[in-house]
Design an enzyme around this catalytic site. Structure first.
Site, PDB file in Angstrom:
ATOM      1  N   ASP A  14       0.851  -1.189   0.000  1.00 28.96           N
ATOM      2  CA  ASP A  14       0.000   0.000   0.000  1.00 28.96           C
ATOM      3  C   ASP A  14       0.888   1.242   0.000  1.00 28.96           C
ATOM      4  OD1 ASP A  14      -2.169   1.668   0.160  1.00 28.96           O
ATOM      5  OD2 ASP A  14      -2.646   1.218   2.245  1.00 28.96           O
ATOM      6  N   ASP A 108      -2.938   2.429  -6.079  1.00 25.86           N
ATOM      7  CA  ASP A 108      -1.811   2.481  -5.149  1.00 25.86           C
ATOM      8  C   ASP A 108      -1.721   1.304  -4.187  1.00 25.86           C
ATOM      9  OD1 ASP A 108      -4.105   3.201  -3.781  1.00 25.86           O
ATOM     10  OD2 ASP A 108      -3.120   4.719  -2.559  1.00 25.86           O
ATOM     11  N   GLU A 109      -2.462   0.232  -4.420  1.00 29.66           N
ATOM     12  CA  GLU A 109      -2.332  -0.918  -3.529  1.00 29.66           C
ATOM     13  C   GLU A 109      -2.681  -2.203  -4.256  1.00 29.66           C
ATOM     14  OE1 GLU A 109      -5.202  -1.450  -0.336  1.00 29.66           O
ATOM     15  OE2 GLU A 109      -6.505   0.065  -1.254  1.00 29.66           O
TER      16      GLU A 109
END
Length: 238
Positions: A14, A108-109
């Protein structure tokens, strides 16, 4: 099974304050300052706040008016989604170098199934550190927090445990020791309203849920009760 043995290895990676971190990366004058990414109008909403803004209580999805009331010194930057997507592609390309089984959750993860990769990358802690370093190099300095566990649920909880730039390893034998002291809100499915209901019956930690009779929890909360009880015992079959 020994303390450090793994029958399955799941990473949750993350990125830290992704949009705001990119703005600070691209504009050095923003580094070390409270940055809020989002619409600056009265109806604007916070997309991401930098870690310098978060101590003021600024968080994602907060109305911009409220965010600026809490942190008047914040610098508001409009989002640049093309740029965020460009950086995201670089990050995902790094993840793909570590596992053929990558499940992106957003820009983003992602989850990575690292089971059976020790021959290539070594034990989980070493491979997680290598992943973090490659992301930093590929992006020019952005950091990623990584949680390592035997299930998706615990890996995601672990990735948030020591942010920013965190690394939390939870071997299977240590899972319940890690989970049970944590607050109720760390369980998937526990929002503010459910948290209040659980606290009203005397519960405050994940361990409190695990120590209940599952049928009692199901009687009070229905299928959600079964779900929470399963997670409290690290039963996540996804």
């Amino acid at each position: 099974m020994s303390e450090n043995s793994w029958d399955r290895v799941v990473f949750h990676a993350d990125m830290d304050a992704f949009y705001a971190a990119i703005e600070q990366l691209d504009a050095p004058e923003l580094r070390g300052k409270p940055v809020i990414v989002g619409g600056a109008s009265k109806r604007g909403v916070v997309s991401t706040a930098s870690y310098e803004a978060r101590p003021f209580g600024v968080g994602s999805a907060m109305p911009m008016v409220e965010a600026m009331r809490r942190c008047p010194s914040a610098i508001v930057v409009p989002p640049r989604f093309d740029r965020y997507q460009e950086v995201s592609r670089k990050i995902m390309s790094v993840f793909d170098q570590f596992s053929p089984l990558v499940e992106p959750l957003s820009l983003d993860e992602a989850f990575l199934d690292m089971t059976g990769t020790e021959a290539l990358f070594g034990p989980p802690e070493g491979s997680a550190r290598e992943l973090k370093e490659r992301v930093r190099e590929k992006t020019g300095g952005l950091t990623v927090s990584v949680g390592v566990a035997t299930t998706k649920f615990v890996a995601k909880v672990a990735s948030d445990h020591q942010k920013p730039d965190g690394l939390t390893i939870v071997p299977g034998a240590s899972t319940l020791d890690f989970l049970w002291p944590l607050p109720l809100k760390r369980l998937w499915g526990v929002g503010p309203k459910t948290e209040l209901r659980l606290k009203a019956i005397g519960l405050s930690t994940i361990g409190d849920i695990a120590r209940l009779d599952e049928k009692d929890l199901e009687r009070d909360l229905g299928s959600l009760g079964r779900h929470l009880y399963s997670l409290a015992w690290n039963r996540d079959t996804r």
